[in-house]
Design a protein around this motif. Structure first.
Motif, short mmCIF file in Angstrom:
data_model
loop_
_atom_site.label_atom_id
_atom_site.label_comp_id
_atom_site.label_asym_id
_atom_site.label_seq_id
_atom_site.Cartn_x
_atom_site.Cartn_y
_atom_site.Cartn_z
N GLY A 90 0.82 -1.20 0.00
CA GLY A 90 0.00 0.00 0.00
C GLY A 90 0.86 1.25 0.00
N TYR A 91 1.96 1.18 0.70
CA TYR A 91 2.88 2.31 0.74
C TYR A 91 3.30 2.68 -0.68
CZ TYR A 91 6.57 5.33 2.50
OH TYR A 91 7.34 6.42 2.79
N HIS B 132 -2.85 8.95 6.36
CA HIS B 132 -1.76 8.00 6.59
C HIS B 132 -0.44 8.55 6.02
CE1 HIS B 132 0.44 4.12 6.03
NE2 HIS B 132 -0.20 3.81 7.14
N SER C 178 1.87 7.31 4.34
CA SER C 178 2.23 6.96 2.96
C SER C 178 1.57 7.92 1.96
CB SER C 178 1.84 5.52 2.65
OG SER C 178 0.46 5.31 2.88
N ASP D 51 -8.15 6.21 -0.03
CA ASP D 51 -7.33 5.08 0.42
C ASP D 51 -8.20 4.29 1.40
OD1 ASP D 51 -5.78 3.44 2.06
OD2 ASP D 51 -4.10 4.84 2.19
N ALA E 286 -7.75 1.36 2.92
CA ALA E 286 -7.02 0.28 3.60
C ALA E 286 -7.84 -0.36 4.73
CB ALA E 286 -5.70 0.82 4.15
N HIS E 287 -8.59 0.48 5.46
CA HIS E 287 -9.34 -0.04 6.61
C HIS E 287 -10.83 -0.13 6.33
CE1 HIS E 287 -5.80 0.14 9.18
NE2 HIS E 287 -5.52 1.26 8.54
N THR F 92 -5.75 -1.74 0.31
CA THR F 92 -4.64 -2.65 0.58
C THR F 92 -5.17 -4.07 0.81
OG1 THR F 92 -4.58 -2.34 2.98
CG2 THR F 92 -3.36 -0.75 1.65
N LYS G 186 -4.66 -6.15 5.15
CA LYS G 186 -5.46 -5.95 6.36
C LYS G 186 -6.64 -6.93 6.33
CE LYS G 186 -3.19 -1.72 7.19
NZ LYS G 186 -2.82 -0.45 6.58
#
Ligand SMILES: *Cc1c(COP(=O)(O)O)cnc(C)c1O
Length: 383
Positions: A105-106, A130, A132, A201, A203-204, A233, A236
């Motif tokens: 993800g970064y 975040h 990143s 983003d 991710a979560h 991402t 997770k």
């Protein structure tokens, strides 16, 4: 040359020294960490897929088919049928024409601003984004502006102040240290009005938000028309590793031509893609995992309320307990570890000065008994 040891000692004195704990377990609520059996509330493996038998079996089968490593970058001969199939499935799942895999993800977050912007352009980021996303903005060479947390009005004002050049707005979907959900409908409206690119983003959010686990867009019933670029991402809720960016055909082709963090790196092992395909399948076919997670979130919040433990407004799996001072937060985390509970202390610069916190995360794998133990230990901290 500067004295590194002195700098490290200073960090220790300020309670900002970071160190690793060593795990001897699979990712699950009860783990062996630093040689001790502990109950963990800090993983991002929200649905328990890192350790799911179908995901592991797909990983092993992937190794048997493709070997251990990809051998080269995607643009050389490292782009396997497994990567390609996963990209098609992720595009389909997220509701975009195309998706592009990244190794982390970064790296995905380094790619977007660098590919779309140049000097003279502007990237606008939520204050709590975040790291990143911030690094991606800085690396692009564009002017970086930060708007007040989740504040579409401040964003609109800042966007309007930049008259020329491309504009790109970046936000976490679910904020990683706070657990609140970005006001995507309002932010999307502002971006459309001001002709700005917009990337979320997630991710979560992916895997956990929305009845089908499609993340923050499904949560708000938004589509690719509202949000032209979607990033999420895979390490997770999906339990494997890597990330993807989804968007139009032209966007994805542009990233393939220009994104340095895509071009100049070895493709992740094809077996990881096979494992992720299995995760994606589970996310879609087993909504009960999300129900369990949501039940745990409600149970945790209700129990805290009864004990007078102050929480934030988060309704997601990320449930921070903000203690403020760094020293106090580190001490609390250590006190919990002494009671065989692992919750990490999140300190500046990851969060703002004066907002150090215990970042509690819940998983579908936690039982109510696990949560009771955590609540009891948190109650003791308060005394
Ligand atoms: C974890 C995270 C990332 C980085 O993803 P990795 O795959 O771990 O590199 C990016 N954005 C957010 C919001 C995250 O929480």
């Amino acid at each position: 040359m500067k004295d590194l040891n002195q700098e490290l000692q200073q960090r220790k004195a300020n309670h900002l020294y970071r160190s690793r704990r060593v795990s001897d377990s699979q990712q699950q609520p009860e783990m062996i960490i630093d040689g001790r059996q502990v109950l963990c509330f800090c993983s991002n493996d929200y649905l328990g897929l890192a350790n799911h038998p179908d995901v592991k079996a797909a990983f092993i089968k992937g190794i048997e088919t493709y070997g251990a490593g990809s051998g080269a970058a995607h643009l050389i001969n490292g782009h396997s049928r497994a990567h390609h199939a996963l990209e098609e499935e992720l595009a389909d799942f997220s509701g975009y024409p195309r998706a592009l895999l990244f190794s982390t993800g970064y790296m995905a977050n380094l790619a977007i601003a660098q590919s779309l912007l140049e000097r003279g352009d502007t990237v606008l980021e939520d204050r709590l984004n975040h790291a990143s996303l911030l690094d991606g903005g800085l690396l692009s060479g564009a002017r970086l502006m930060r708007y007040a947390h989740n504040d579409a009005i401040d964003l609109a004002r800042k966007l309007a102040s930049r008259e020329s050049g491309e504009k790109l707005v970046l936000t976490d979907g679910v904020f990683s240290m706070d657990g609140d959900i970005a006001d995507l409908p309002e932010i999307a409206k502002v971006c459309t009005e001001q002709d700005a690119w917009f990337m979320v983003d997630d991710a979560h959010g992916i895997g956990v938000l929305g009845s089908q686990g499609k993340g923050s867009l499904e949560h708000y019933r938004l589509s690719s028309t509202d949000i032209p670029v979607y990033m999420a991402t895979l390490g997770k809720a999906l339990g494997t590793a890597g990330a993807f960016i989804a968007g139009s055909d032209d966007l994805i082709e542009t990233l393939i031509q220009k994104a340095r963090s895509y071009i100049y790196t070895t493709a992740s092992p094809p077996a990881v893609a096979e494992a992720t395909r299995a995760s994606l399948n589970i996310i879609q076919s087993q909504p009960e995992l999300r129900s369990q997670l949501n039940d745990n979130i409600r149970y945790f919040r209700n129990s805290c309320k009864q004990l007078g433990i102050a929480l934030t407004h988060s309704n997601t799996a990320i449930q921070p307990v903000i203690l403020g001072e760094t020293e106090k937060t580190v001490a609390a985390s250590e006190q919990l570890f002494a009671q065989a509970i692992l919750v990490t202390a999140i300190r500046p610069p990851t969060v703002a000065e004066g907002t150090a916190r215990l970042r509690i995360t819940l998983s579908a794998q936690h039982s109510h008994a696990h949560i009771d133990k955590l609540i009891e230990a948190l109650g003791k901290l308060q005394q």
